[in-house]
Design a protein around this motif. Structure first.
Motif, PDB file in Angstrom:
ATOM      1  N   LYS A  21       0.831  -1.209   0.000  1.00 15.14           N
ATOM      2  CA  LYS A  21       0.000   0.000   0.000  1.00 15.14           C
ATOM      3  C   LYS A  21       0.865   1.258   0.000  1.00 15.14           C
ATOM      4  O   LYS A  21       0.570   2.236  -0.688  1.00 15.14           O
ATOM      5  N   TRP A  56      -2.397 -12.331  -4.552  1.00 11.68           N
ATOM      6  CA  TRP A  56      -3.063 -11.289  -3.764  1.00 11.68           C
ATOM      7  C   TRP A  56      -2.682  -9.912  -4.278  1.00 11.68           C
ATOM      8  O   TRP A  56      -3.548  -9.028  -4.425  1.00 11.68           O
ATOM      9  N   THR A  60      -5.081  -6.719  -5.665  1.00  8.95           N
ATOM     10  CA  THR A  60      -5.272  -5.562  -4.781  1.00  8.95           C
ATOM     11  C   THR A  60      -4.520  -4.313  -5.227  1.00  8.95           C
ATOM     12  O   THR A  60      -4.744  -3.242  -4.671  1.00  8.95           O
ATOM     13  N   THR A  61      -3.654  -4.425  -6.211  1.00 10.87           N
ATOM     14  CA  THR A  61      -3.009  -3.229  -6.767  1.00 10.87           C
ATOM     15  C   THR A  61      -3.734  -2.817  -8.043  1.00 10.87           C
ATOM     16  O   THR A  61      -4.399  -3.631  -8.686  1.00 10.87           O
TER      17      THR A  61
END
Length: 302
Positions: A21, A56, A60-61
């Motif tokens: 993140k 993952w 999620t990016t």
């Protein structure tokens, strides 16, 4: 393009999640994972598995390139690895690089502890070549048929088939690996060493490529400080040959030498990658100082 390796040596996935993140929020171009079942030479140290984590990350990016530096060719059956790469590539189309290498003698204990064959000497390179062939066919053709020493595959259907397919990158510095990268891969990453070493190795890859376009990247470890003296203090007793240390402008000047030698993508590791600050400094104070226009060597898209 500038990216980072992630805080993967942990039992707490939240540390890695936070790193991803932070990297994306800071505007960095890419995030990368190592492919080990335990950290090299340190079986007592934890590590999150590469490909399950990469899946993952793909989901999620939104903008960052993701990849492996590098996947070991012997840890999984080549057809299974190709299926995994295609699946992750379908989740994050156009954003995946499968860096792949053979490992070396230091990897033997890791393979044997998990009941995975370890290939030595020339056989290790032959197995790498075989794996790259399988991946190349799986990612670009409707089916795969290949019968040789390491694989026996008959008309295995390729699914999914992401467009564009993931890039295949070579990693390692032996001349045999450089030949594999030039002959069969889309790119090559050099880890550590000097700009002069990097330029010489990149030229060998280009020679083996025979005019085919090749993408060059460089990976290494960095230690920042507000001043060069502060960075030297943070370096401490670590081997200075294994790090680029300095204030942001000093680090940028040293990285520029690799740009001039042909690098178009950086994969930077930090000793304390799980802590805030370094990713942001890299993105905000170093990346803007790099000038990609001074070299005519290979490049990465973007």
């Amino acid at each position: 393009m500038v990216g980072v390796s992630l805080p993967q040596f942990t039992e707490d996935p939240q540390k890695l999640f936070d790193g991803v993140k932070r990297a994306e929020a800071s505007g960095l171009d890419s995030v990368w994972l190592f492919d080990h079942l335990w950290p090299l030479g340190r079986k007592d140290r934890p590590i999150l598995e590469c490909w399950s984590t990469l899946a993952w990350m793909a989901a999620t990016t939104e903008h960052m390139h993701i990849g492996t530096l590098v996947t070991r060719s012997s840890l999984r059956h080549p057809l299974v690895l190709a299926k995994m790469a295609a699946t992750v590539g379908a989740i994050a189309p156009g954003r995946v690089t499968v860096g792949i290498g053979s490992g070396d003698e230091a990897s033997r204990a890791e393979n044997e502890a998990f009941g995975i064959p370890y290939y030595a000497a020339d056989e290790r390179i032959d197995q790498l070549v075989s794996t790259v062939k399988v991946m190349r066919h799986y990612l670009n053709d409707p089916s795969v048929t290949l019968n040789e020493d390491f694989v026996h595959i008959e008309a295995a259907p390729a699914s999914p088939r992401p467009v564009p397919p993931p890039h295949i990158g070579g990693g390692g510095r032996s001349e045999q690996v450089l030949e594999v990268a030039g002959a069969d891969a889309d790119g090559w990453n050099g880890w550590g060493g000097t700009p002069e070493n990097f330029a010489a190795d990149a030229q060998l890859v280009l020679d083996y490529a025979g005019g085919r376009p090749i993408e060059f990247s460089w990976g290494g470890q960095v230690i920042f400080g507000d001043t060069d003296r502060a960075a030297a203090d943070r370096l401490g007793s670590r081997n200075p040959k294994q790090f680029i240390a300095g204030a942001p402008e000093t680090v940028a000047a040293k990285l520029q030498r690799f740009v001039d030698a042909g690098a178009r993508h950086f994969v930077i590791g930090f000793p304390d990658a799980g802590s805030p600050g370094d990713y942001e400094t890299l993105a905000e104070k170093v990346a803007p100082l790099l000038d990609p226009g001074t070299s005519t060597a290979g490049r990465l898209p973007g």
